[in-house]
Design an enzyme around this catalytic site. Structure first.
Site, short mmCIF file in Angstrom:
data_model
loop_
_atom_site.label_atom_id
_atom_site.label_comp_id
_atom_site.label_asym_id
_atom_site.label_seq_id
_atom_site.Cartn_x
_atom_site.Cartn_y
_atom_site.Cartn_z
N VAL A 135 -3.89 11.62 -19.84
CA VAL A 135 -2.90 11.31 -20.87
C VAL A 135 -3.54 11.11 -22.24
CG1 VAL A 135 -1.18 10.28 -19.34
CG2 VAL A 135 -2.90 8.81 -20.42
N GLU A 136 -4.86 11.15 -22.31
CA GLU A 136 -5.50 10.97 -23.61
C GLU A 136 -6.10 12.32 -24.06
OE1 GLU A 136 -7.80 7.31 -23.62
OE2 GLU A 136 -6.00 6.15 -23.24
#
Ligand code: HEM
Ligand code: HEM
Length: 345
Positions: A135-136
């Site tokens: 998610v980063e």
């Protein structure tokens, strides 16, 4: 005697007391808190070189550490906005919203461990997390190394930073260089630091009242030391659990690290340096006003409904924790080559 004369006489008589109370407050403050050092690098257990810091500076701003080539560390830890991103939960690869608010990288080297739950023991261990987190930056160590090796200027910069390493362009050295650069991101000389150093009028009367309340009400039991926090773990909601919008049920904090039932909803006492610049607040990032965050802490951690005057004074004190922000130039980054892996959305 006229009422105004009586008032002046009373004030004169009380002055030594006020002075004494201020001295006591200052003495207490210097035992509980410490000023931010001018050089963060000295807090690391190793020496860092200018070449390493410069490489880390480039990598911190390098969007090609992410799979998409659009997200750098600076995206979520913007050095122009207090080292954070000022959104509730960070936005990462493919516009995904992560589970937590991004804490500032400023003065992070002075925290006992990294992340809201302290799951990384230092900045080097921490730096590998976001690069690989889906998610980063959603990248892999192999792809990062291939990307950096594809650009001769990076190969040279790694060799200069790690001259004794036979294989300098490595994922470990990416993390090591990022740690070296981040360690330099300290914010000394806040009004509160000047106060601690003996310049007692660096805080006005209301700010000093806020400091007194911060100590007497019990905030300083958890938020102490150089970063006024960042050193120990406590349940969020010791006395009264805040609502699920502030403390989402799904995030059990340190429990995930230790698998110990008593660590459910336990988090690192947030470091409060530069807190005026890093709204919104708490790991959920759901509270925008500093005053509201202070009032929530009063009820959740101390079982005390602070009145508006107390909340205002404490918030005024917390605003004196804004230090000199590092002025970081955007580095020039080498151009991609034919061998550089293409961006992948
Ligand atoms: C936490 C550095 C990339 C979002 C942290 C912390 C540091 C840091 C030092 C811990 C601070 C503390 O605990 O006080 C970096 C570096 C990055 C990077 C060096 C680049 C390699 C990113 C990106 C995002 C992001 C791209 C957003 C997409 C966050 C969040 C946390 C965090 C949400 C808290 C996570 C948690 O506690 O579980 N980062 N960061 N970071 N960062 Fe980053
Ligand atoms: C978070 C202030 C008392 C433990 C925070 C934050 C503020 C704050 C402003 C949010 C910082 C941010 O999001 O960057 C205060 C004040 C207090 C107080 C003014 C007194 C009225 C306490 C006490 C404890 C504590 C007594 C420990 C028992 C924590 C923890 C967090 C935190 C664990 C992180 C919460 C999270 O996971 O989101 N505090 N605090 N605080 N504080 Fe306090």
């Amino acid at each position: 005697m006229s009422p105004s004369r009586i008032a002046s006489a009373l004030l004169l008589a009380l002055c030594p007391l006020v002075g004494h109370a201020d001295d006591t407050l200052h003495a207490t403050a210097t035992t509980l808190f410490k000023p931010i050092p001018e050089r963060g690098e000295d807090a690391l257990a190793r020496t860092v070189t200018p070449a390493e810091i410069e490489l880390g500076h480039m990598l911190f701003f390098e969007p090609r550490l992410s799979r998409s080539h659009v997200i750098s560390c600076n995206t979520c830890h913007n050095v122009g906005t207090g080292g954070a991103d000022n959104v509730p939960a960070s936005i990462g690869h493919g516009w995904q919203r992560g589970p937590r608010n991004s804490p500032t990288v400023f003065n992070a080297v002075l925290n006992i461990a990294q992340f809201w739950d302290g799951r990384a023991q230092d900045l080097m261990e921490q730096a590998k997390g976001p690069i690989a987190a889906s998610v980063e930056m959603n990248n892999t160590p192999e792809r990062v190394v291939a990307t950096l090796r594809s650009m001769p200027a990076y190969v040279e910069a790694f060799a200069a930073a790690y001259p004794d390493d036979p294989d300098p362009v490595s994922f470990d050295n990416v993390a090591r260089a990022l740690e070296a650069f981040e360690a330099t991101l300290v914010t000394p000389n806040a009004p509160f630091d000047r106060y601690l150093a003996g310049e007692t009028d660096a805080l006005d009367a209301r700010e000093r009242e806020g400091l007194r309340l911060f100590v007497d009400a019990g905030c300083a039991a958890c938020h102490n030391g150089v970063n006024l926090g960042g050193m120990a773990y406590f349940p969020f909601g010791v006395v009264q659990r805040p609502g699920a919008e502030v403390l989402p049920e799904g995030d059990k904090g340190r429990f995930v690290v230790t698998q110990t039932a008593s660590d459910e909803y336990v988090f690192r006492a947030a470091p409060l340096r530069n807190v005026a610049l890093t709204a919104p607040y708490f790991h959920s990032g759901e509270v925008w006003e500093l005053e509201e965050a202070v009032a929530i802490m009063g009820s959740s951690q101390l079982g005390r409904e602070l009145d508006a005057g107390e909340v205002g004074a404490i918030a005024a004190f917390l605003r004196t924790l804004t230090g000199e922000q590092p002025r970081i130039e955007h580095p020039l980054l080498p151009p991609s080559t034919a061998a550089t892996p293409r961006p992948d959305h």
